[in-house]
Design a protein around this motif. Sequence first.
Motif, mmCIF file in Angstrom:
data_model
loop_
_atom_site.group_PDB
_atom_site.id
_atom_site.type_symbol
_atom_site.label_atom_id
_atom_site.label_comp_id
_atom_site.label_asym_id
_atom_site.label_seq_id
_atom_site.Cartn_x
_atom_site.Cartn_y
_atom_site.Cartn_z
ATOM 1 N N HIS A 61 0.783 -1.316 0.036
ATOM 2 C CA HIS A 61 0.063 0.178 -0.028
ATOM 3 C C HIS A 61 0.907 1.168 0.100
ATOM 4 O O HIS A 61 0.668 2.177 -0.719
ATOM 5 N N THR A 62 1.973 1.421 1.000
ATOM 6 C CA THR A 62 2.922 2.420 0.912
ATOM 7 C C THR A 62 3.502 2.534 -0.539
ATOM 8 O O THR A 62 3.442 3.821 -0.891
ATOM 9 N N VAL A 63 4.120 1.499 -0.947
ATOM 10 C CA VAL A 63 4.729 1.795 -2.452
ATOM 11 C C VAL A 63 3.642 2.270 -3.559
ATOM 12 O O VAL A 63 4.083 2.982 -4.290
ATOM 13 N N SER A 64 2.580 1.737 -3.308
ATOM 14 C CA SER A 64 1.493 2.353 -4.319
ATOM 15 C C SER A 64 1.009 3.699 -4.154
ATOM 16 O O SER A 64 1.040 4.732 -4.996
ATOM 17 N N LEU A 65 1.043 3.944 -2.853
ATOM 18 C CA LEU A 65 0.557 5.572 -2.339
ATOM 19 C C LEU A 65 1.868 6.558 -2.918
ATOM 20 O O LEU A 65 1.495 7.702 -3.282
ATOM 21 N N ALA A 66 2.998 5.953 -3.024
ATOM 22 C CA ALA A 66 4.097 6.949 -3.683
ATOM 23 C C ALA A 66 3.719 7.294 -5.147
ATOM 24 O O ALA A 66 4.484 8.187 -5.511
ATOM 25 N N GLY A 67 3.094 6.442 -5.758
ATOM 26 C CA GLY A 67 2.673 6.905 -7.071
ATOM 27 C C GLY A 67 1.938 8.104 -7.249
ATOM 28 O O GLY A 67 2.087 8.957 -7.931
ATOM 29 N N PHE A 68 1.361 8.601 -6.099
ATOM 30 C CA PHE A 68 0.485 9.866 -5.988
ATOM 31 C C PHE A 68 1.422 11.025 -6.195
ATOM 32 O O PHE A 68 1.324 11.844 -7.180
ATOM 33 N N GLN A 124 -1.837 3.094 -12.315
ATOM 34 C CA GLN A 124 -2.262 4.048 -13.627
ATOM 35 C C GLN A 124 -3.628 3.586 -13.985
ATOM 36 O O GLN A 124 -4.243 4.317 -14.732
ATOM 37 N N ILE A 125 -3.968 2.468 -13.618
ATOM 38 C CA ILE A 125 -5.558 2.092 -13.856
ATOM 39 C C ILE A 125 -6.442 2.305 -12.727
ATOM 40 O O ILE A 125 -7.516 2.553 -12.689
ATOM 41 N N THR A 126 -6.200 1.869 -11.574
ATOM 42 C CA THR A 126 -7.227 2.063 -10.526
ATOM 43 C C THR A 126 -6.833 3.060 -9.703
ATOM 44 O O THR A 126 -7.530 3.297 -8.561
ATOM 45 N N GLY A 127 -5.946 4.047 -9.496
ATOM 46 C CA GLY A 127 -5.393 5.029 -9.004
ATOM 47 C C GLY A 127 -4.754 4.659 -7.729
ATOM 48 O O GLY A 127 -4.821 3.366 -7.305
ATOM 49 N N SER A 128 -3.997 5.590 -7.171
ATOM 50 C CA SER A 128 -2.952 5.022 -6.083
ATOM 51 C C SER A 128 -3.705 4.563 -4.799
ATOM 52 O O SER A 128 -3.137 3.678 -4.180
ATOM 53 N N LEU A 129 -4.787 5.087 -4.528
ATOM 54 C CA LEU A 129 -5.725 4.665 -3.197
ATOM 55 C C LEU A 129 -6.071 2.999 -3.278
ATOM 56 O O LEU A 129 -6.563 2.546 -2.527
ATOM 57 N N LEU A 130 -6.450 2.911 -4.687
ATOM 58 C CA LEU A 130 -7.371 1.821 -4.980
ATOM 59 C C LEU A 130 -6.504 0.364 -5.541
ATOM 60 O O LEU A 130 -7.153 -0.393 -6.341
ATOM 61 N N VAL A 131 -5.272 0.630 -5.261
ATOM 62 C CA VAL A 131 -4.267 -0.460 -6.192
ATOM 63 C C VAL A 131 -4.582 -1.770 -5.296
ATOM 64 O O VAL A 131 -4.395 -2.767 -6.066
ATOM 65 N N PHE A 132 -5.172 -1.882 -4.118
ATOM 66 C CA PHE A 132 -5.445 -3.113 -3.451
ATOM 67 C C PHE A 132 -6.343 -3.989 -4.322
ATOM 68 O O PHE A 132 -6.219 -5.115 -4.185
ATOM 69 N N ALA A 133 -7.201 -3.351 -4.962
ATOM 70 C CA ALA A 133 -8.530 -3.886 -5.741
ATOM 71 C C ALA A 133 -7.925 -4.924 -6.575
ATOM 72 O O ALA A 133 -8.531 -5.946 -6.940
ATOM 73 N N LEU A 134 -6.786 -4.557 -7.311
ATOM 74 C CA LEU A 134 -6.173 -5.706 -8.367
ATOM 75 C C LEU A 134 -4.953 -6.356 -7.563
ATOM 76 O O LEU A 134 -4.426 -7.418 -7.889
ATOM 77 N N LEU A 135 -4.122 -5.853 -6.670
ATOM 78 C CA LEU A 135 -2.991 -6.356 -6.194
ATOM 79 C C LEU A 135 -3.204 -7.231 -5.089
ATOM 80 O O LEU A 135 -2.337 -8.161 -4.851
ATOM 81 N N VAL A 136 -4.434 -6.792 -4.223
ATOM 82 C CA VAL A 136 -4.369 -7.625 -3.121
ATOM 83 C C VAL A 136 -5.713 -8.720 -3.248
ATOM 84 O O VAL A 136 -5.776 -9.946 -2.955
ATOM 85 N N MET A 137 -6.839 -8.139 -3.654
ATOM 86 C CA MET A 137 -8.075 -8.768 -3.572
ATOM 87 C C MET A 137 -8.050 -10.001 -4.414
ATOM 88 O O MET A 137 -8.684 -11.131 -3.683
ATOM 89 N N PRO A 138 -7.866 -10.078 -5.586
ATOM 90 C CA PRO A 138 -7.849 -11.284 -6.487
ATOM 91 C C PRO A 138 -6.964 -12.395 -6.007
ATOM 92 O O PRO A 138 -7.505 -13.514 -5.648
#
Lengths: 367, 300
Positions: free
Chosen positions: B55-62, B207-221
């Motif tokens: 999550h932290t690494v993804s937020l850095a994308g913002f 780039q698809i889900t936005g920085s806050l919602l990365v988990f939707a693809l990275l963790v949930m599936p």
Amino acid sequence: METMTAVDAVDAVNAVNTDSEAAAALLDGASRVCNAGNEPVAVVELRGASASVAGRTLWGGVDLTVECGEFVAVLGPNGVGKSTLVKVLLGVLPAATGEVRVLGHRPGTAGAQIGYLPQRRSFDASLRIRGIDVVRLGLDGDRWGIPLPGTGRFGGAKRREAEARVREAIELVGASAYAHRAIGECSGGEQQRLLIAQALVRKPRLLVLDEPLDSLDLPNQASVAALIGRISRSEDVAVVMVAHDVNPILPYLDRVVYLADGGAASGTPEEVITTETLSKLFRTPVEVLRASDGRLVVVGGPEAPVMHSDRHAGALVGGDRRATDGRVTDGRAADGRAMDRRVADGRAMDRRATDRRPAGSEADDAR
Amino acid sequence: MPADSGLSWNLLSDIDQMWKLDSMVNAYRAGTIVAVLAAVVGWFVVLRRQTFVAHTVSLAGFPGAAAAVFLGVSASWGYFGFCIGAAAVIAALARSGKGGMAEESALTGIVQSFTLACGMLFVALYKGFLNGVNSLLFGSFLGVTPGDIAVLAVVAVVVLLAMALIGRPLLFASVDPAVADARGVPSRTLSLLFLVLLGATAAEVSQITGSLLVFALLVMPAATAQRITARPGRSLVLSVVFALAVTWFGLGAAYFSPYPIGFWITTFAFGCYLLANLYGFAARWRGAGRRQVAEALGVS
Ligand SMILES: Nc1ncnc2c1ncn2[C@@H]1O[C@H](COP(=O)(O)OP(=O)(O)OP(=O)(O)O)[C@@H](O)[C@H]1O
Ligand SMILES: [Mg+2]
């Protein structure tokens, strides 16, 4: 009073009697011939080895030879450096002095031939991977490539061979019934068996087990001990097992190493687990009692003696020390107050292991 | 979102309509690449319990994307630079030791709040930027260019190849670090390398889900798949299947509705996760029932 505390400290009472098995195992051991390799190379050889962690010497003067198929126990109080000895054997930590050979090589170079079970490992309940997969990782987990067991068709024979080996190891430890469950959902004892299977799956020549009986109930301690003893004989695997309580494994043991702060004693259980040897080793009166059913009870605290300098390189350390340092022993024995305090706190030994005090300070307190 | 889109009574012709738009085709291509990558890397994230680091690494994308836009370069530079940079910082500062990243939660938290603060700084610096913030945080699928797709594909292929190479030892080191170490698996090096791969993946997914919602693809599936089966091969494949399904349906739903893509993907993924949990309960209940019957009949 002293007796009660000490029993508490060493805790050697819970055991299962397996005397007849012991006799059989010993006979078996005597006639055993090691067939691996042509020239007899000791599986483990320690010569005057010592280990230090963070600049502090834990134990020293360890001489030990483990032949193939032998079952050796490493005993000693908490924090004395038993797991450190295991790390030295695995080559994760270098020995401070002395010579260490494992399977004829420097430690750490024969990893594939060593099965290792670390101390107190339990898997998180949420870890969703099956026991059989964990065992499989023991077989080829260090190989580069995709983690998936081959997806059919390609390399089928090799895959079948690997799967058969995994199944065999699981059957050997009697874990077939739950090997397909997620390992986090298995009980502590079930996990322990699966981990032993993992350690065995490569047909190692040496098994290094760090307190494998930890967290098992008494019947399970007995049966896992019997299992390891049986494997050691039938597969000709040398076993070095760290244990807190010698009794469950006593019937299968060829040799023990007793570690004490600064020193160590090794030899057959009959030689080492005696009143005389342990008293010398721990520099404090220790009594070994044998119950009518063969269990050993060590009475008298193997409290960590406190001086770290002036070490002897022999297999047995501390014999002369007692004469010069008799004050400590006498002071303790004669001093009621010190004893009382220890009685009041059953975990005095643990505490002392972590918070080592300067030599003789306790005796001085008492004056 | 195209204003004239919206569902008519004929679903097939609607979908046909959607495929005629280059922007939608590009969005589907990008989504597919990202879904596969996220599912594979995410599978290890879930197994290694590194979701906080992820999550932290993804937020850095913002802040990364905000900085890129502020400097007038492509946002994708910002995503990759900052996500991989954050991963490298965490990797460099993490103490060597047992337990992988589990002990590094304080360090991770520090990096996370600093990246968020940087993000707000760039937003403040660039006054008329407020519209863009939403899509940086919650995703957008418009304006994906063929060039973007090429970059996504190349990075995804590199990361997936690296994962294929280190996969098995990484699994070993994740499940059983002490034994893996004793076997000579370089588990520390592997975990650092994995962090960098995770950074690249998070940059793609952002780039698809936005920085806050990365988990939707990275963790949930991955979490859904691991919930359903404990077999590593199967759950990895299932994870990819879920990620693809969720992305494809999410893109479709976002096209036909006024709501953002991140919302749809997250909602579908959450739905799958709930269903998988229901399935898990049902399976356990059935198993318990069978065991009771067996006991009653005196067989075991
Ligand atoms: N990485 C380390 N840094 C500093 N000290 C250490 C380290 N590892 C171990 N020690 C110290 O070395 C001593 C021996 O540790 P070790 O784990 O070998 O004990 P042990 O005999 O296995 O104890 P136990 O019965 O509790 O398992 C302990 O006092 C411990 O605090
Ligand atoms: Mg230990």
